[in-house]
Design a protein around this motif. Structure first.
Motif, PDB file in Angstrom:
ATOM      1  N   ARG A   1     -19.885 -12.032   7.638  1.00 41.16           N
ATOM      2  CA  ARG A   1     -19.872 -10.734   8.320  1.00 41.16           C
ATOM      3  C   ARG A   1     -21.242 -10.395   8.713  1.00 41.16           C
ATOM      4  O   ARG A   1     -21.502  -9.990   9.840  1.00 41.16           O
ATOM      5  N   ASP A   2     -22.161 -10.388   7.946  1.00 40.11           N
ATOM      6  CA  ASP A   2     -23.535 -10.073   8.200  1.00 40.11           C
ATOM      7  C   ASP A   2     -24.083 -11.064   9.359  1.00 40.11           C
ATOM      8  O   ASP A   2     -24.804 -10.500  10.286  1.00 40.11           O
ATOM      9  N   SER A   3     -23.946 -12.332   9.103  1.00 43.64           N
ATOM     10  CA  SER A   3     -24.230 -13.276  10.338  1.00 43.64           C
ATOM     11  C   SER A   3     -23.230 -13.307  11.739  1.00 43.64           C
ATOM     12  O   SER A   3     -23.735 -13.953  12.529  1.00 43.64           O
ATOM     13  N   GLY A   4     -22.256 -12.400  11.638  1.00 47.11           N
ATOM     14  CA  GLY A   4     -21.591 -12.398  12.895  1.00 47.11           C
ATOM     15  C   GLY A   4     -20.590 -13.796  12.941  1.00 47.11           C
ATOM     16  O   GLY A   4     -20.012 -13.835  14.062  1.00 47.11           O
ATOM     17  N   LEU A   5     -20.420 -14.718  11.784  1.00 43.43           N
ATOM     18  CA  LEU A   5     -19.430 -15.595  12.152  1.00 43.43           C
ATOM     19  C   LEU A   5     -18.203 -15.779  11.047  1.00 43.43           C
ATOM     20  O   LEU A   5     -17.989 -16.861  10.472  1.00 43.43           O
ATOM     21  N   GLY A   6     -17.730 -14.474  10.667  1.00 43.48           N
ATOM     22  CA  GLY A   6     -16.592 -14.422   9.576  1.00 43.48           C
ATOM     23  C   GLY A   6     -15.440 -13.953   9.994  1.00 43.48           C
ATOM     24  O   GLY A   6     -14.967 -14.056  11.036  1.00 43.48           O
ATOM     25  N   VAL A   7     -14.742 -13.364   9.233  1.00 43.92           N
ATOM     26  CA  VAL A   7     -13.410 -12.639   9.346  1.00 43.92           C
ATOM     27  C   VAL A   7     -13.358 -11.318   8.865  1.00 43.92           C
ATOM     28  O   VAL A   7     -14.408 -11.069   8.127  1.00 43.92           O
ATOM     29  N   THR A   8     -12.464 -10.465   9.203  1.00 39.21           N
ATOM     30  CA  THR A   8     -12.251  -9.141   8.527  1.00 39.21           C
ATOM     31  C   THR A   8     -11.036  -9.149   7.769  1.00 39.21           C
ATOM     32  O   THR A   8     -10.054  -9.981   8.302  1.00 39.21           O
ATOM     33  N   ALA A   9     -10.847  -8.516   6.652  1.00 38.98           N
ATOM     34  CA  ALA A   9      -9.740  -8.701   5.726  1.00 38.98           C
ATOM     35  C   ALA A   9      -9.540  -7.397   5.344  1.00 38.98           C
ATOM     36  O   ALA A   9     -10.244  -6.853   4.837  1.00 38.98           O
ATOM     37  N   ASN A  10      -8.279  -6.796   5.598  1.00 45.56           N
ATOM     38  CA  ASN A  10      -7.849  -5.805   5.116  1.00 45.56           C
ATOM     39  C   ASN A  10      -6.063  -5.652   4.632  1.00 45.56           C
ATOM     40  O   ASN A  10      -5.258  -6.629   5.396  1.00 45.56           O
ATOM     41  N   THR A  11      -5.783  -5.053   3.799  1.00 42.31           N
ATOM     42  CA  THR A  11      -4.425  -4.923   3.398  1.00 42.31           C
ATOM     43  C   THR A  11      -3.586  -4.132   3.943  1.00 42.31           C
ATOM     44  O   THR A  11      -4.188  -3.237   4.729  1.00 42.31           O
ATOM     45  N   ILE A  12      -2.368  -4.402   4.241  1.00 40.55           N
ATOM     46  CA  ILE A  12      -1.324  -3.837   4.923  1.00 40.55           C
ATOM     47  C   ILE A  12      -0.190  -3.680   3.903  1.00 40.55           C
ATOM     48  O   ILE A  12       0.478  -4.357   3.310  1.00 40.55           O
ATOM     49  N   ASN A  13       0.291  -2.279   3.615  1.00 38.56           N
ATOM     50  CA  ASN A  13       1.376  -1.853   2.785  1.00 38.56           C
ATOM     51  C   ASN A  13       2.824  -2.038   3.604  1.00 38.56           C
ATOM     52  O   ASN A  13       2.635  -1.675   4.638  1.00 38.56           O
ATOM     53  N   SER A  14       3.499  -2.671   2.938  1.00 39.85           N
ATOM     54  CA  SER A  14       4.820  -3.031   3.468  1.00 39.85           C
ATOM     55  C   SER A  14       6.067  -2.474   2.798  1.00 39.85           C
ATOM     56  O   SER A  14       5.907  -2.440   1.590  1.00 39.85           O
ATOM     57  N   PRO A  15       7.248  -2.248   3.323  1.00 40.15           N
ATOM     58  CA  PRO A  15       8.188  -1.569   2.596  1.00 40.15           C
ATOM     59  C   PRO A  15       8.983  -2.727   1.706  1.00 40.15           C
ATOM     60  O   PRO A  15       8.940  -4.100   2.049  1.00 40.15           O
ATOM     61  N   GLY A  16       9.469  -2.333   0.713  1.00 41.43           N
ATOM     62  CA  GLY A  16      10.408  -3.216  -0.279  1.00 41.43           C
ATOM     63  C   GLY A  16      11.707  -2.341  -0.761  1.00 41.43           C
ATOM     64  O   GLY A  16      12.065  -1.358  -0.431  1.00 41.43           O
ATOM     65  N   PHE A  17      12.246  -2.768  -1.745  1.00 43.24           N
ATOM     66  CA  PHE A  17      13.328  -2.467  -2.471  1.00 43.24           C
ATOM     67  C   PHE A  17      13.455  -2.875  -4.027  1.00 43.24           C
ATOM     68  O   PHE A  17      13.101  -4.234  -4.093  1.00 43.24           O
ATOM     69  N   SER A  18      13.892  -1.967  -4.824  1.00 44.54           N
ATOM     70  CA  SER A  18      14.078  -2.360  -6.215  1.00 44.54           C
ATOM     71  C   SER A  18      15.416  -1.758  -6.455  1.00 44.54           C
ATOM     72  O   SER A  18      15.873  -0.692  -6.173  1.00 44.54           O
ATOM     73  N   VAL A  19      16.040  -2.489  -7.611  1.00 46.59           N
ATOM     74  CA  VAL A  19      17.312  -1.792  -8.256  1.00 46.59           C
ATOM     75  C   VAL A  19      17.200  -2.349  -9.692  1.00 46.59           C
ATOM     76  O   VAL A  19      16.954  -3.601  -9.934  1.00 46.59           O
ATOM     77  N   GLY A  20      17.816  -1.571 -10.628  1.00 45.08           N
ATOM     78  CA  GLY A  20      17.966  -1.963 -12.044  1.00 45.08           C
ATOM     79  C   GLY A  20      18.597  -0.910 -12.742  1.00 45.08           C
ATOM     80  O   GLY A  20      19.294  -0.048 -12.361  1.00 45.08           O
ATOM     81  N   PHE A  21      18.523  -0.878 -14.275  1.00 41.74           N
ATOM     82  CA  PHE A  21      19.002  -0.358 -15.291  1.00 41.74           C
ATOM     83  C   PHE A  21      18.154   0.803 -15.964  1.00 41.74           C
ATOM     84  O   PHE A  21      16.902   0.225 -16.058  1.00 41.74           O
ATOM     85  N   VAL A  22      18.679   1.668 -16.491  1.00 40.71           N
ATOM     86  CA  VAL A  22      17.644   2.578 -17.125  1.00 40.71           C
ATOM     87  C   VAL A  22      18.368   2.943 -18.791  1.00 40.71           C
ATOM     88  O   VAL A  22      19.494   3.000 -18.639  1.00 40.71           O
ATOM     89  N   GLY A  23      17.266   2.807 -19.766  1.00 41.69           N
ATOM     90  CA  GLY A  23      17.897   3.322 -21.137  1.00 41.69           C
ATOM     91  C   GLY A  23      16.720   4.216 -21.611  1.00 41.69           C
ATOM     92  O   GLY A  23      15.673   4.031 -21.769  1.00 41.69           O
ATOM     93  N   ASP A  24      17.279   5.326 -21.774  1.00 40.73           N
ATOM     94  CA  ASP A  24      16.464   6.355 -22.430  1.00 40.73           C
ATOM     95  C   ASP A  24      16.858   6.675 -23.811  1.00 40.73           C
ATOM     96  O   ASP A  24      17.995   7.134 -24.019  1.00 40.73           O
TER      97      ASP A  24
END
Length: 276
Positions: free
Chosen positions: A93-116
């Motif tokens: 990056r400092d030399s101007g010959l690289g890439v930029t990298a940043n994370t992106i949050n994306s939607p998802g889904f979960s399903v399961g059981f509960v024991g209390d």
């Protein structure tokens, strides 16, 4: 003798009247006590003139007397990576010959059981195994990038990296809840979540070069609200999950994507809709 006989009869008559009065009093008190107990489970909201505006009943009054409560959940989520860059990334990056990298949050889904399982009056242990379907992305953009054709793993064009995973989660949590007020109470949860990746779906293996490990361990915490209904308890819960392990799998990888990242840890925000 006649006077004595009359007094004797009067004494027996008074005794009978006393017994009848006691029985009648008990017969009147018992239904009234039951009615009062039933009435204590309800409350009426009245206006200024005394008119009844609404009536609230205590739903599931004996819910906390049971030591175990089963249930299930459905949970939409947003997931991504927490990334750390390498020194190679910074130098390019400092030399101007690289890439930029940043994370992106994306939607998802979960399903399961509960024991209390109840441990103490306001403390319980929760086990909530489930399956999560997630897509995590890292956005790469060229920053004066020039590919080295002598290196076979170096891509000619920079593209976003996408990892689609199906993982089985095994959260173990402690739940601390407040005192119940009619049909609501608030609570906090916290614990750990081991996960096992049972499937990675890579749409374009030639361009998606990031790989992740099969197992992960995260710390979880959140807040929720117990809502008691006549037949079940509904509990919306917002929970945050932070991965503790570096799940990037970069052994033998020399491409610009893996060389730019030093650590990749999972991060998820989930809205759990619990039914117990």
């Amino acid at each position: 003798m006649a006077a004595s006989y009359f007094r004797h009869q009067l004494h027996l008559y008074c005794a009978q009247i006393g017994r009848v009065a006691v029985v009648a009093a008990l017969a009147a008190v018992v239904p009234f006590g039951a009615y009062a107990q039933k009435k204590s489970l309800t409350t009426a909201s009245r206006g200024r003139r005394g008119q009844v505006k609404s009536v609230t009943s205590n739903n599931l009054p004996g819910y906390d007397d049971r030591w175990f409560h089963p249930g299930f959940y459905i949970a939409p989520n947003f997931s991504g990576y927490r990334i750390e860059h390498t020194q190679t990334y910074i130098d390019r990056r400092d030399s101007g010959l690289g890439v930029t990298a940043n994370t992106i949050n994306s939607p998802g889904f979960s399903v399961g059981f509960v024991g209390d399982a109840r441990l103490l009056e306001f403390l319980s242990l929760r086990f909530a195994p489930g399956v999560s379907f997630m897509t995590r992305r890292v956005e790469f953009k060229p920053y004066g990038y020039t590919p080295d054709l002598n290196v076979p793993d170096m891509p000619r064009e920079i593209q976003n990296q996408e990892v689609e995973t199906t993982q089985v989660d095994f959260p173990i949590l402690l739940k601390f809840h407040s005192q119940r007020r009619r049909n609501t109470r608030v609570y906090m949860v916290g614990g750990i979540k081991p996960s096992v990746n049972v499937g990675n779906r890579i749409k374009d293996p030639e361009n998606n070069l990031l790989r992740v490990n099969k197992t992960d361990l995260a710390i979880e915490y959140g807040v929720g609200l117990d809502l008691f209904y006549p037949l079940f308890k509904f509990a919306p819960e917002l929970r945050f999950s932070h991965g503790l392990r570096n799940i990037q799998q970069k052994e033998g990888q020399t491409d610009v994507y893996n060389n730019s990242l030093q650590r990749m840890r999972s991060h998820t925000v989930t809205l759990y809709l619990n039914f117990e």
